[in-house]
Design an enzyme around this catalytic site. Structure first.
Site, PDB file in Angstrom:
ATOM      1  N   GLN A   1       0.833  -1.218   0.000  1.00 30.28           N
ATOM      2  CA  GLN A   1       0.000   0.000   0.000  1.00 30.28           C
ATOM      3  C   GLN A   1       0.858   1.255   0.000  1.00 30.28           C
TER       4      GLN A   1
ATOM      5  N   THR B   1       4.635   3.702  14.119  1.00 29.20           N
ATOM      6  CA  THR B   1       4.500   4.282  12.778  1.00 29.20           C
ATOM      7  C   THR B   1       3.711   3.386  11.842  1.00 29.20           C
TER       8      THR B   1
ATOM      9  N   GLU C   1       1.210   0.623  10.283  1.00 31.46           N
ATOM     10  CA  GLU C   1      -0.233   0.439  10.491  1.00 31.46           C
ATOM     11  C   GLU C   1      -0.889   1.739  10.911  1.00 31.46           C
TER      12      GLU C   1
ATOM     13  N   ASP D   1       0.587   6.035  11.367  1.00 29.87           N
ATOM     14  CA  ASP D   1       1.347   6.911  12.266  1.00 29.87           C
ATOM     15  C   ASP D   1       0.460   7.272  13.457  1.00 29.87           C
TER      16      ASP D   1
HETATM   17  C1  LIG Z   1       7.196  -7.705  13.722  1.00 33.61           C
HETATM   18  C2  LIG Z   1       5.853  -8.198  14.059  1.00 33.61           C
HETATM   19  C3  LIG Z   1       5.153  -7.150  14.859  1.00 33.61           C
HETATM   20  C4  LIG Z   1       3.919  -7.271  15.310  1.00 33.61           C
HETATM   21  C5  LIG Z   1       3.080  -8.438  15.066  1.00 33.61           C
HETATM   22  C6  LIG Z   1       1.637  -8.094  15.358  1.00 33.61           C
HETATM   23  C7  LIG Z   1       0.649  -8.599  14.640  1.00 33.61           C
HETATM   24  C8  LIG Z   1       0.865  -9.580  13.536  1.00 33.61           C
HETATM   25  C9  LIG Z   1      -0.170  -9.500  12.541  1.00 33.61           C
HETATM   26  C10 LIG Z   1      -0.085  -8.715  11.422  1.00 33.61           C
HETATM   27  C11 LIG Z   1       0.883  -7.691  11.075  1.00 33.61           C
HETATM   28  C12 LIG Z   1       2.217  -8.146  10.836  1.00 33.61           C
HETATM   29  C13 LIG Z   1       3.251  -7.401  11.127  1.00 33.61           C
HETATM   30  C14 LIG Z   1       3.107  -6.035  11.652  1.00 33.61           C
HETATM   31  C15 LIG Z   1       4.248  -5.215  11.154  1.00 33.61           C
HETATM   32  C16 LIG Z   1       4.129  -4.366  10.140  1.00 33.61           C
HETATM   33  C17 LIG Z   1       2.861  -4.193   9.365  1.00 33.61           C
HETATM   34  C18 LIG Z   1       2.746  -2.786   8.863  1.00 33.61           C
HETATM   35  C19 LIG Z   1       1.859  -2.740   7.655  1.00 33.61           C
HETATM   36  C20 LIG Z   1       1.519  -1.369   7.260  1.00 33.61           C
HETATM   37  O1  LIG Z   1       2.023  -0.409   7.742  1.00 33.61           O
HETATM   38  S1  LIG Z   1       0.290  -1.319   6.082  1.00 33.61           S
HETATM   39  C21 LIG Z   1       0.052   0.388   5.750  1.00 33.61           C
HETATM   40  C22 LIG Z   1      -0.575   1.097   6.913  1.00 33.61           C
HETATM   41  N1  LIG Z   1      -1.024   2.376   6.500  1.00 33.61           N
HETATM   42  C23 LIG Z   1      -1.884   3.111   7.194  1.00 33.61           C
HETATM   43  O2  LIG Z   1      -2.274   2.776   8.303  1.00 33.61           O
HETATM   44  C24 LIG Z   1      -2.371   4.367   6.539  1.00 33.61           C
HETATM   45  C25 LIG Z   1      -3.037   5.300   7.533  1.00 33.61           C
HETATM   46  N2  LIG Z   1      -4.007   6.141   6.834  1.00 33.61           N
HETATM   47  C26 LIG Z   1      -5.347   5.796   6.808  1.00 33.61           C
HETATM   48  O3  LIG Z   1      -5.795   4.821   7.369  1.00 33.61           O
HETATM   49  C27 LIG Z   1      -6.255   6.744   6.072  1.00 33.61           C
HETATM   50  O4  LIG Z   1      -5.511   7.440   5.099  1.00 33.61           O
HETATM   51  C28 LIG Z   1      -6.914   7.783   7.029  1.00 33.61           C
HETATM   52  C29 LIG Z   1      -7.870   7.059   7.922  1.00 33.61           C
HETATM   53  C30 LIG Z   1      -5.868   8.494   7.838  1.00 33.61           C
HETATM   54  C31 LIG Z   1      -7.647   8.807   6.197  1.00 33.61           C
HETATM   55  O5  LIG Z   1      -8.406   8.103   5.286  1.00 33.61           O
HETATM   56  P1  LIG Z   1      -9.353   8.863   4.229  1.00 33.61           P
HETATM   57  O6  LIG Z   1      -8.678  10.096   3.751  1.00 33.61           O
HETATM   58  O7  LIG Z   1      -9.805   7.891   3.233  1.00 33.61           O
HETATM   59  O8  LIG Z   1     -10.605   9.166   5.120  1.00 33.61           O
HETATM   60  P2  LIG Z   1     -11.025  10.400   5.956  1.00 33.61           P
HETATM   61  O9  LIG Z   1     -10.038  10.733   7.031  1.00 33.61           O
HETATM   62  O10 LIG Z   1     -11.434  11.488   5.018  1.00 33.61           O
HETATM   63  O11 LIG Z   1     -12.289   9.762   6.664  1.00 33.61           O
HETATM   64  C32 LIG Z   1     -13.460   9.524   5.883  1.00 33.61           C
HETATM   65  C33 LIG Z   1     -14.393   8.745   6.784  1.00 33.61           C
HETATM   66  O12 LIG Z   1     -13.969   7.389   6.838  1.00 33.61           O
HETATM   67  C34 LIG Z   1     -13.765   6.984   8.173  1.00 33.61           C
HETATM   68  N3  LIG Z   1     -12.681   6.025   8.187  1.00 33.61           N
HETATM   69  C35 LIG Z   1     -11.383   6.257   7.896  1.00 33.61           C
HETATM   70  N4  LIG Z   1     -10.666   5.106   8.008  1.00 33.61           N
HETATM   71  C36 LIG Z   1     -11.555   4.149   8.368  1.00 33.61           C
HETATM   72  C37 LIG Z   1     -11.416   2.760   8.666  1.00 33.61           C
HETATM   73  N5  LIG Z   1     -10.216   2.131   8.615  1.00 33.61           N
HETATM   74  N6  LIG Z   1     -12.533   2.069   9.003  1.00 33.61           N
HETATM   75  C38 LIG Z   1     -13.723   2.703   9.079  1.00 33.61           C
HETATM   76  N7  LIG Z   1     -13.940   4.029   8.835  1.00 33.61           N
HETATM   77  C39 LIG Z   1     -12.840   4.732   8.489  1.00 33.61           C
HETATM   78  C40 LIG Z   1     -13.433   8.261   8.896  1.00 33.61           C
HETATM   79  O13 LIG Z   1     -13.678   8.121  10.271  1.00 33.61           O
HETATM   80  C41 LIG Z   1     -14.361   9.224   8.220  1.00 33.61           C
HETATM   81  O14 LIG Z   1     -15.625   9.028   8.751  1.00 33.61           O
HETATM   82  P3  LIG Z   1     -16.596  10.320   8.876  1.00 33.61           P
HETATM   83  O15 LIG Z   1     -17.850   9.738   9.419  1.00 33.61           O
HETATM   84  O16 LIG Z   1     -16.708  10.866   7.480  1.00 33.61           O
HETATM   85  O17 LIG Z   1     -15.890  11.260   9.814  1.00 33.61           O
HETATM   86  C1  LIG Z   2       8.946  -1.202   9.896  1.00 32.30           C
HETATM   87  C2  LIG Z   2       7.861  -0.755   8.945  1.00 32.30           C
HETATM   88  C3  LIG Z   2       7.101  -1.698   8.277  1.00 32.30           C
HETATM   89  C4  LIG Z   2       6.127  -1.293   7.366  1.00 32.30           C
HETATM   90  N1  LIG Z   2       5.430  -2.248   6.667  1.00 32.30           N
HETATM   91  C5  LIG Z   2       4.545  -1.850   5.721  1.00 32.30           C
HETATM   92  C6  LIG Z   2       3.853  -2.815   4.916  1.00 32.30           C
HETATM   93  O1  LIG Z   2       4.055  -4.020   5.069  1.00 32.30           O
HETATM   94  N2  LIG Z   2       2.991  -2.378   3.966  1.00 32.30           N
HETATM   95  C7  LIG Z   2       2.753  -1.045   3.763  1.00 32.30           C
HETATM   96  O2  LIG Z   2       1.957  -0.710   2.889  1.00 32.30           O
HETATM   97  N3  LIG Z   2       3.377  -0.097   4.526  1.00 32.30           N
HETATM   98  C8  LIG Z   2       4.262  -0.471   5.483  1.00 32.30           C
HETATM   99  N4  LIG Z   2       4.915   0.471   6.234  1.00 32.30           N
HETATM  100  C9  LIG Z   2       4.668   1.893   5.972  1.00 32.30           C
HETATM  101  C10 LIG Z   2       3.860   2.537   7.082  1.00 32.30           C
HETATM  102  O3  LIG Z   2       2.545   2.069   7.039  1.00 32.30           O
HETATM  103  C11 LIG Z   2       3.906   4.061   6.936  1.00 32.30           C
HETATM  104  O4  LIG Z   2       5.237   4.453   7.140  1.00 32.30           O
HETATM  105  C12 LIG Z   2       2.987   4.700   7.965  1.00 32.30           C
HETATM  106  O5  LIG Z   2       1.645   4.503   7.573  1.00 32.30           O
HETATM  107  C13 LIG Z   2       3.269   6.186   8.142  1.00 32.30           C
HETATM  108  O6  LIG Z   2       3.095   6.863   6.923  1.00 32.30           O
HETATM  109  P1  LIG Z   2       4.255   7.828   6.388  1.00 32.30           P
HETATM  110  O7  LIG Z   2       5.515   7.084   6.396  1.00 32.30           O
HETATM  111  O8  LIG Z   2       3.755   8.433   5.131  1.00 32.30           O
HETATM  112  O9  LIG Z   2       4.362   8.954   7.497  1.00 32.30           O
HETATM  113  P2  LIG Z   2       3.989  10.515   7.296  1.00 32.30           P
HETATM  114  O10 LIG Z   2       2.519  10.652   7.224  1.00 32.30           O
HETATM  115  O11 LIG Z   2       4.813  11.081   6.222  1.00 32.30           O
HETATM  116  O12 LIG Z   2       4.461  11.045   8.734  1.00 32.30           O
HETATM  117  C14 LIG Z   2       5.453  12.049   8.876  1.00 32.30           C
HETATM  118  C15 LIG Z   2       4.967  13.029   9.919  1.00 32.30           C
HETATM  119  O13 LIG Z   2       3.847  13.734   9.380  1.00 32.30           O
HETATM  120  C16 LIG Z   2       2.787  13.774  10.314  1.00 32.30           C
HETATM  121  N5  LIG Z   2       1.508  13.889   9.619  1.00 32.30           N
HETATM  122  C17 LIG Z   2       1.145  13.264   8.486  1.00 32.30           C
HETATM  123  N6  LIG Z   2      -0.103  13.604   8.137  1.00 32.30           N
HETATM  124  C18 LIG Z   2      -0.553  14.478   9.065  1.00 32.30           C
HETATM  125  C19 LIG Z   2      -1.778  15.208   9.261  1.00 32.30           C
HETATM  126  N7  LIG Z   2      -2.805  15.108   8.434  1.00 32.30           N
HETATM  127  N8  LIG Z   2      -1.872  15.984  10.357  1.00 32.30           N
HETATM  128  C20 LIG Z   2      -0.840  16.084  11.233  1.00 32.30           C
HETATM  129  N9  LIG Z   2       0.348  15.443  11.093  1.00 32.30           N
HETATM  130  C21 LIG Z   2       0.483  14.653  10.020  1.00 32.30           C
HETATM  131  C22 LIG Z   2       2.921  12.449  11.058  1.00 32.30           C
HETATM  132  O14 LIG Z   2       2.292  12.519  12.339  1.00 32.30           O
HETATM  133  C23 LIG Z   2       4.449  12.328  11.195  1.00 32.30           C
HETATM  134  O15 LIG Z   2       4.864  13.049  12.341  1.00 32.30           O
HETATM  135  C24 LIG Z   2       5.895   0.088   7.151  1.00 32.30           C
HETATM  136  C25 LIG Z   2       6.640   1.041   7.851  1.00 32.30           C
HETATM  137  C26 LIG Z   2       7.619   0.630   8.750  1.00 32.30           C
HETATM  138  C27 LIG Z   2       8.435   1.672   9.479  1.00 32.30           C
END
Ligand SMILES: CC/C=C\C/C=C\C/C=C\C/C=C\C/C=C\CCCC(=O)SCCNC(=O)CCNC(=O)[C@H](O)C(C)(C)COP(=O)(O)OP(=O)(O)OC[C@H]1O[C@@H](n2cnc3c(N)ncnc32)[C@H](O)[C@@H]1OP(=O)(O)O
Ligand SMILES: Cc1cc2nc3c(=O)[nH]c(=O)nc-3n(C[C@H](O)[C@H](O)[C@H](O)COP(=O)(O)OP(=O)(O)OC[C@H]3O[C@@H](n4cnc5c(N)ncnc54)[C@H](O)[C@@H]3O)c2cc1C
Length: 638
Positions: free
Chosen positions: A145, A430, A432, A434
Site C-alpha cells: 500500500q 508508525t 499500520e 502513524d
Molecule cells: C514484527 C511483528 C510485529 C507485530 C506483530 C503483530 C501482529 C501480527 C499480525 C499482522 C501484522 C504483521 C506485522 C506487523 C508489522 C508491520 C505491518 C505494517 C503494515 C503497514 O504499515 S500497512 C500500511 C498502513 N497504513 C496506514 O495505516 C495508513 C493510515 N491512513 C489511513 O488509514 C487513512 O488514510 C486515514 C484514515 C488516515 C484517512 O483516510 P481517508 O482520507 O480515506 O478518510 P477520511 O479521514 O477522510 O475519513 C473519511 C471517513 O472514513 C472513516 N474512516 C477512515 N478510516 C476508516 C477505517 N479504517 N474504518 C472505518 N472508517 C474509516 C473516517 O472516520 C471518516 O468518517 P466520517 O464519518 O466521514 O468522519
Molecule cells: C517497519 C515498517 C514496516 C512497514 N510495513 C509496511 C507494509 O508491510 N505495507 C505497507 O503498505 N506499509 C508499510 N509500512 C509503511 C507505514 O505504514 C507508513 O510508514 C505509515 O503509515 C506512516 O506513513 P508515512 O511514512 O507516510 O508517514 P507521514 O505521514 O509522512 O508522517 C510524517 C509526519 O507527518 C505527520 N503527519 C502526516 N499527516 C498528518 C496530518 N494530516 N496531520 C498532522 N500530522 C500529520 C505524522 O504525524 C508524522 O509526524 C511500514 C513502515 C515501517 C516503518
C-alpha cells in the site's frame, strides 16, 4: 569453580526468596494472562518446543552481517514451516510458533496482512482461488500500500490501475518516482504476490484506491516478472532488529493483470467496464488495517510485559548501596524511585492485555455485523482500533526504553535483550498508521460524537471512571466550544483523544475485574494493578483532572499517597506477577531477565563469546596501534 559463592552457583534459583513472598496463586494468574486454560496450554507447549529446538536459536543475531542475518531468517522461516507441517500443528499452534520464534519476517505479512486482505476484501470466488495457495504457502504474499511519497494519506497514493475493456485486464503502473511502492514487508526479496493498492481508473474516470492481487515473481525461478522492478529498501534502525525483514521497493511498468484480480467484495468492475460500488462504506477497503491495529494492541502487551519481566527480575537481583554493618546492599527494587518507574509499567502490561482481549471481541463483533450489512458500530471500531493502537504502542515503546534505563549500564548490553526488543518494537508507533494521524481520526470521531450527543460522550462507564470521563468531556468542550477549525485545534484535540483512549483502558480493566476470576489472591492483585494504572495516569495528568474540577488538590495528594501504598502492596508479588507471563528464557533472550536470576556469571561468560575476544590482540593492533605506541617521543610543545 574456585571461589564461587552460593550466590553465583548454577542450578540455584536466586529469586526463590522473592517467589516465596507471593501472596497469590501464580498458576491461576498464568491462565488469566493467557486468556484461558486452553490458550495457556498452547502457549506453554509451543514456547517450550521453540525454546528446546536449536534450529530456533537467536542469540547470534547481533553478530551476523545483513546478508547472513537475512539468510538465517529464511532458514528459520522454512524450518518453522517444516515443523508446523511435520507436527501437523493447528492454525492457532502455528501462529504461536511464529510468535515464539520471535523474528520479524516475511511470514508476518503473509499471514498477518496478505491473507486477511483476501479474506476481508475478496469475493467468495477470489477467496476460493487464492486462500488455498496462500495457506499452503505455494504463494507468498505482501501488503503493498505505502509508496515513497505517501503512507498516511492513502487517498494520495499514485499507483494506477487502469481497466482495459479490450483485454478484460487492469494495467498496473507507477507513473512517478514517488509512486514506487516503498516499505511493504516481505516485498524486497521474498514475496511472489502482492495485494497492491492503486487508484482505479475505468473509462477515464477515477474511483479511488482499491486492492489488486499482482504476481511479482516467477514461481519457477523467483525472477521478477515483466514490468516489475523490485528490491530491498536497505538497512533500518538497529543491528539485528527489523533487518531480518525485507521491506521492499516496487515499481510497476504497465503490468497487466486479469480483471478478476481486483478485490471485489466492496466494489466491482464488470467486463463491460461498468464500476459498481456496493452499498457498503468505501472505508471497508481499509479493513485489513483495522484488523492489524487490533492485533498490534495485543502485541503491545506482549512486548511491554517482556521488558517489564526483564527489568523486574533484574531489579530484584541488583543490589546497590544501603549495606548495614557489612550486610548485603539494598535490592534496587526496594527503592521508591525504582518502584514508581517500574510498577506503573507492570500495571500497564496487564491493562494492555485486557484491552487487547476486549478489542479482539469488538473486532469480531463488528466483522459479524458487517456480514449482515450492519455498519452501525464501524465508526466506533475504527476509532477504538486506531486510538488504542496509538496509545498502547507509544506507551510500550516508551516503556521498553524506561526498562532499559531501570537496568542501569547492563541494560545497554545486547545480552540484556532490551536494545533488540526496543529496536524491533519502535516502528509499531508508525506502521499500520502513524500514531498522531490515528489520534486525529479519534479526535474527529469525538467531535462528531459530541456534536451528536451534546456534552455527554457516554454514560455507560463504571463509576470509578467518572473523573476520567469528565476529563475527556472537559477537554473536548474547551476545544469544541471555541470557533476555530479542526486543524487549528488539532494538537489539543489529540490530547483529548489520548484521554478518551485512557478512559477506555481504565474502564475495561474495571469491567475485567467484575468477571469471575479464579485463584487465591489473583483478583486482589489485579485490583491493585488496576488502581496503580488509573492513579498513575491521574497523577501524571493531574493538570487535566484539576482543571476539569472533578478532583481537588487534596484528592490529587491523596491519590499520590495511595499510589505509594499500592507500590508497597505490589512489591512482595512483583516477581510472581512477571512469572505469570510464563516466558521462557529463550523467548526473553535476556541474561538480566533469566528465570533463575543468576545474572553475573552469565554476563561474564557471555562477554567472552563476543567475536572481538576471539584474539587477545585485536586485528589492527600491528597496523595502527603499535606504530602509535612506538612513535618517537617528540619534544611536544605540551
Ligand atoms: C514484527 C511483528 C510485529 C507485530 C506483530 C503483530 C501482529 C501480527 C499480525 C499482522 C501484522 C504483521 C506485522 C506487523 C508489522 C508491520 C505491518 C505494517 C503494515 C503497514 O504499515 S500497512 C500500511 C498502513 N497504513 C496506514 O495505516 C495508513 C493510515 N491512513 C489511513 O488509514 C487513512 O488514510 C486515514 C484514515 C488516515 C484517512 O483516510 P481517508 O482520507 O480515506 O478518510 P477520511 O479521514 O477522510 O475519513 C473519511 C471517513 O472514513 C472513516 N474512516 C477512515 N478510516 C476508516 C477505517 N479504517 N474504518 C472505518 N472508517 C474509516 C473516517 O472516520 C471518516 O468518517 P466520517 O464519518 O466521514 O468522519
Ligand atoms: C517497519 C515498517 C514496516 C512497514 N510495513 C509496511 C507494509 O508491510 N505495507 C505497507 O503498505 N506499509 C508499510 N509500512 C509503511 C507505514 O505504514 C507508513 O510508514 C505509515 O503509515 C506512516 O506513513 P508515512 O511514512 O507516510 O508517514 P507521514 O505521514 O509522512 O508522517 C510524517 C509526519 O507527518 C505527520 N503527519 C502526516 N499527516 C498528518 C496530518 N494530516 N496531520 C498532522 N500530522 C500529520 C505524522 O504525524 C508524522 O509526524 C511500514 C513502515 C515501517 C516503518
Amino acid at each position: 569453580m574456585e571461589g564461587v559463592g552460593e550466590e553465583e552457583m548454577e542450578g540455584v534459583d536466586h529469586l526463590a526468596h522473592e517467589r516465596n513472598k507471593s501472596e497469590f496463586d501464580v498458576d491461576a494468574m498464568k491462565i488469566v494472562w493467557a486468556g484461558s486454560p486452553h490458550a495457556f496450554d498452547v502457549s506453554d507447549r509451543i514456547s517450550k518446543l521453540v525454546a528446546s529446538d536449536p534450529g530456533f536459536r537467536k542469540d547470534n543475531r547481533s553478530t551476523l552481517s545483513r546478508k547472513e542475518l537475512f539468510k538465517n531468517t529464511l532458514r528459520k522461516a522454512a524450518y518453522a514451516w517444516k515443523t508446523i507441517v511435520d507436527l501437523r500443528l493447528s492454525e492457532e499452534e502455528a501462529a504461536k510458533l511464529r510468535f515464539y520464534v520471535d523474528e520479524p519476517a516475511f511470514t508476518d505479512l503473509h499471514w498477518g496482512m496478505f491473507i486477511p486482505a483476501i479474506k476481508g476484501q475478496g469475493t467468495e470466488e477470489q477467496q476460493q482461488k487464492w486462500l488455498p495457495l496462500a495457506y499452503k504457502m505455494q504463494i507468498i504474499g505482501c501488503y503493498a500500500q505505502t509508496e515513497l511519497g505517501h503512507g498516511s494519506n492513502v487517498q494520495g497514493l499514485e499507483t494506477t490501475a487502469t481497466f482495459d475493456s479490450q483485454t478484460d485486464e487492469f494495467i498496473i503502473h507507477s507513473p512517478t518516482l514517488t509512486s514506487s511502492k516503498w516499505w511493504p514487508g516481505g516485498l524486497g526479496k521474498v514475496a511472489t504476490h502482492a495485494i497492491a493498492y492503486a487508484r482505479l481508473i475505468v473509462g477515464g474516470r477515477e474511483h479511488g484506491v482499491h486492492g489488486f492481487i499482482v504476481q511479482l515473481r516467477s514461481l519457477e525461478d523467483h525472477s521478477p516478472l515483466l514490468g516489475i522492478t523490485v528490491g530491498d529498501i536497505g538497512m533500518k534502525f538497529g543491528n539485528g532488529a527489523y533487518n531480518t525483514m525485507d521491506n521492499g521497493v516496487l515499481q510497476f511498468d504497465h503490468v497487466r493483470i486479469p480483471r478478476n484480480q481486483m478485490l471485489m467484495r466492496v466494489s466491482q468492475v464488470t467486463c463491460e467496464g461498468k464500476y459498481k460500488q456496493s452499498d457498503v462504506p468505501r472505508q471497508l477497503v481499509y479493513g485489513t488495517m483495522v484488523y492489524v491495529r487490533q492485533t498490534i494492541v495485543a502485541d503491545a502487551s506482549c512486548a511491554l510485559s517482556r521488558a517489564v519481566c526483564i527489568a523486574t527480575r533484574y531489579s530484584a537481583v541488583r543490589r546497590q548501596f544501603g549495606s548495614q554493618n557489612g550486610g548485603p546492599e539494598t535490592q534496587v527494587i526496594d527503592y521508591k524511585t525504582q518502584q514508581s518507574r517500574l510498577f506503573p509499567l507492570l500495571a500497564s502490561a496487564y491493562a494492555f492485555r485486557f484491552i487487547g482481549e476486549w478489542l479482539k471481541w469488538l473486532y469480531a463483533d463488528v466483522t459479524q455485523r458487517l456480514q449482515a450489512n450492519d455498519f452501525s458500530t464501524l465508526p466506533e471500531a475504527h476509532a477504538c482500533t486506531a486510538g488504542l493502537k496509538s496509545l498502547t504502542t507509544t506507551a510500550t515503546a516508551d516503556g521498553i526504553e524506561e526498562c532499559r534505563k531501570l537496568c542501569g549500564g547492563h541494560g545497554y548490553l545486547c545480552s540484556s535483550g532490551l536494545p533488540e526488543l526496543f529496536a524491533v518494537y519502535v516502528p509499531a508507533c508508525t506502521y499500520e498508521g502513524d500514531n498522531t494521524v490515528l489520534l486525529l481520526q479519534v479526535a474527529r470521531f469525538l467531535m462528531k460524537t459530541v456534536s451528536q450527543l451534546g456534552s455527554r460522550l457516554s454514560s455507560k462507564k463504571p463509576v470509578g471512571t467518572i473523573a476520567y470521563m469528565t476529563r475527556v468531556e472537559h477537554l473536548m468542550q474547551c476545544r469544541c466550544g471555541v470557533q476555530r477549525g479542526f486543524a487549528e485545534l488539532s494538537a489539543d484535540l489529540v490530547e483529548a483523544a489520548v484521554a478518551h483512549c485512557q478512559l477506555i483502558v481504565v474502564s475495561k480493566f474495571i469491567e475485567k475485574l467484575q468477571q469471575e476470576i479464579p485463584g487465591k489472591g489473583v483478583k486482589q492483585q489485579l485490583e491493585v494493578l488496576c488502581n496503580i494504572y488509573a492513579l498513575f495516569l491521574l497523577h501524571k495528568h493531574q493538570g487535566d483532572f484539576l482543571s476539569t474540577g472533578c478532583i481537588t488538590p487534596k484528592h490529587a495528594a491523596l491519590a499520590n499517597d495511595e499510589l505509594r501504598s499500592l507500590y508497597s502492596q505490589v512489591r512482595p508479588n512483583a516477581i510472581a506477577l512477571v512469572d505469570a507471563f510464563n516466558y521462557t528464557d529463550h523467548y526473553l533472550g535476556s541474561i538480566l531477565g533469566c528465570y533463575d536470576g543468576n545474572v553475573y556469571p552469565k554476563l561474564y561468560e557471555a562477554a567472552w563469546k563476543d567475536p572481538l575476544n576471539e584474539s587477545v590482540v585485536p586485528d589492527g593492533y600491528h597496523l595502527y596501534i603499535r606504530p602509535l605506541l612506538k612513535q618517537e617521543i617528540r619534544t611536544a610543545r605540551l
